[in-house]
Each structure stands twice: as structure tokens, then as C-alpha cells.
Design a protein around this motif. Structure first.
Motif, PDB file in Angstrom:
ATOM      1  N   TRP A  91       0.764  -1.266  -0.206  1.00 45.32           N
ATOM      2  CA  TRP A  91       0.002   0.098   0.106  1.00 45.32           C
ATOM      3  C   TRP A  91       0.792   1.284  -0.089  1.00 45.32           C
ATOM      4  O   TRP A  91       0.571   2.184  -0.715  1.00 45.32           O
ATOM      5  N   ALA A  92       1.860   1.157   0.756  1.00 43.19           N
ATOM      6  CA  ALA A  92       2.844   2.268   1.072  1.00 43.19           C
ATOM      7  C   ALA A  92       3.383   2.851  -0.453  1.00 43.19           C
ATOM      8  O   ALA A  92       3.662   3.911  -0.848  1.00 43.19           O
ATOM      9  N   ALA A  93       3.848   1.881  -1.309  1.00 41.37           N
ATOM     10  CA  ALA A  93       4.307   1.746  -2.499  1.00 41.37           C
ATOM     11  C   ALA A  93       3.423   2.641  -3.362  1.00 41.37           C
ATOM     12  O   ALA A  93       3.934   3.434  -4.319  1.00 41.37           O
ATOM     13  N   TRP A  94       2.160   2.220  -3.122  1.00 38.90           N
ATOM     14  CA  TRP A  94       1.188   3.026  -4.041  1.00 38.90           C
ATOM     15  C   TRP A  94       0.975   4.531  -3.693  1.00 38.90           C
ATOM     16  O   TRP A  94       0.589   5.490  -4.203  1.00 38.90           O
ATOM     17  N   PRO A  96       3.187   6.629  -1.266  1.00 36.55           N
ATOM     18  CA  PRO A  96       4.361   6.895  -0.642  1.00 36.55           C
ATOM     19  C   PRO A  96       4.073   8.350   0.228  1.00 36.55           C
ATOM     20  O   PRO A  96       5.038   8.325   1.465  1.00 36.55           O
ATOM     21  N   THR A  97       3.487   9.114   0.029  1.00 40.26           N
ATOM     22  CA  THR A  97       3.405  10.405   0.795  1.00 40.26           C
ATOM     23  C   THR A  97       2.076  10.314   1.944  1.00 40.26           C
ATOM     24  O   THR A  97       2.006  11.193   2.557  1.00 40.26           O
ATOM     25  N   THR A  98       1.528   9.210   2.019  1.00 44.27           N
ATOM     26  CA  THR A  98       0.254   9.239   2.969  1.00 44.27           C
ATOM     27  C   THR A  98       0.847   8.827   4.318  1.00 44.27           C
ATOM     28  O   THR A  98       1.961   8.255   4.541  1.00 44.27           O
ATOM     29  N   ALA A  99       0.242   9.205   5.598  1.00 44.89           N
ATOM     30  CA  ALA A  99       0.658   9.190   6.850  1.00 44.89           C
ATOM     31  C   ALA A  99       0.671   7.760   7.172  1.00 44.89           C
ATOM     32  O   ALA A  99       0.000   6.905   6.717  1.00 44.89           O
ATOM     33  N   PRO A 100       1.649   7.397   8.082  1.00 43.11           N
ATOM     34  CA  PRO A 100       2.065   6.153   8.283  1.00 43.11           C
ATOM     35  C   PRO A 100       0.489   5.735   8.912  1.00 43.11           C
ATOM     36  O   PRO A 100      -0.209   6.305   9.622  1.00 43.11           O
ATOM     37  N   ARG A 101       0.198   4.240   8.716  1.00 41.59           N
ATOM     38  CA  ARG A 101      -0.861   3.523   9.416  1.00 41.59           C
ATOM     39  C   ARG A 101      -2.236   4.171   8.745  1.00 41.59           C
ATOM     40  O   ARG A 101      -3.244   3.493   9.146  1.00 41.59           O
ATOM     41  N   ALA A 102      -2.246   5.124   7.856  1.00 42.30           N
ATOM     42  CA  ALA A 102      -3.499   5.181   6.970  1.00 42.30           C
ATOM     43  C   ALA A 102      -3.829   3.969   6.215  1.00 42.30           C
ATOM     44  O   ALA A 102      -5.136   3.881   6.177  1.00 42.30           O
ATOM     45  N   ASP A 107     -11.265   1.165   4.225  1.00 41.79           N
ATOM     46  CA  ASP A 107     -11.996   1.861   2.910  1.00 41.79           C
ATOM     47  C   ASP A 107     -10.672   2.535   2.045  1.00 41.79           C
ATOM     48  O   ASP A 107     -10.799   2.647   0.819  1.00 41.79           O
ATOM     49  N   ASN A 108      -9.613   3.067   2.878  1.00 38.32           N
ATOM     50  CA  ASN A 108      -8.553   3.648   2.055  1.00 38.32           C
ATOM     51  C   ASN A 108      -7.683   2.514   1.326  1.00 38.32           C
ATOM     52  O   ASN A 108      -7.414   2.559   0.153  1.00 38.32           O
TER      53      ASN A 108
END
Length: 138
Positions: A91-94, A96-102, A107-108
């Protein structure tokens, strides 16, 4: 917590099946190696994505006794395909700027999985059923 479930293989509206019809579940249908919709799938608005799930080699010997590579099929076999997509690293690879644990918000996570699915690839998908092939390329 994200829940990814098989649509079921009863040729009925997935909204009438459990856990496929439970609100908050990402429900997966099966396709074959030729990008055809599996005829046994449950279907409808409570389904979300399609993944390979017909004639999938298995470690279960099955009734034929052919040994550990006895092929089987159905949405239960397709459910694991999008499961790696639920991992935080993917998920983080897609995002990368999203806050950790989002990613932990279902739904996210579901939104990202569906955004990166390939639309209208599978042949024979019933009317009113989403035609999105799970993409796992990260």
C-alpha cells in the motif's frame, strides 16, 4: 481491520452470502487463465474485484487422489490473490506520501486496490457485477 473474502460459488447474488455480503468486506470473484469469468461465482453489487481462481494448483490431494498438485477452482482460490495487496508495504508503494498507518483503514486500502485494478478485462461478467481484475505488480 481489512477483510478480503471469496464471493462464493453458488451462482447467486453475493449480497445474500456470508461473508461476501457483509458490509466492509472486499469480495473477490474468480476468473480462468483465459480471462473468462468463472460460471460458478456469486455475483452482483456486493462483489468488488476478480482474480485468477479456476484450475489453480493446490497442495490438497482432493477426491481424485492425483496428489499434491490436484487443480481446483472457485472464488475461494481467487481470494488469496488480492490478499498481498493488503500488506502495508504494498500500500505504501502506491501511496508513499500518505501518513503512516493510514493503510489500516479498510476503505482507504480497498480504494487503492480497486483504483489499480484493470477494468473490463474479464469476459462474461454478468450485468451489474464489477469487471475489475486484481493487479499485483508492486
Amino acid at each position: 481491520m481489512p477483510v478480503i473474502a471469496a464471493a462464493g460459488d453458488d451462482r447467486q447474488d453475493a449480497c445474500n452470502a456470508s461473508p461476501a455480503g457483509v458490509t466492509g468486506t472486499l469480495t473477490v470473484m474468480a476468473s480462468d487463465a483465459h480471462d473468462r469469468y468463472a460460471a460458478t461465482n456469486n455475483y452482483g453489487r456486493c462483489t468488488h474485484i476478480i482474480a485468477p481462481g479456476v484450475d489453480v494448483p493446490s497442495t490438497w490431494a482432493g477426491l481424485s487422489g492425483d496428489g499434491p498438485s490436484d487443480p481446483a477452482g472457485g472464488s475461494t482460490r481467487s481470494r488469496p490473490t488480492p490478499e498481498p495487496l493488503a500488506r502495508p508495504g504494498w500500500w505504501a508503494a502506491w501511496q508513499p506520501t500518505t501518513a503512516p498507518r493510514a493503510w489500516a483503514w479498510p476503505d482507504n486500502l480497498y480504494s487503492v486496490i480497486l483504483q489499480h485494478a484493470l477494468p473490463n478485462v474479464i469476459k462474461g461478467v454478468p450485468h451489474g457485477t464489477p469487471n475489475r481484475l486484481a493487479l499485483n505488480d508492486k
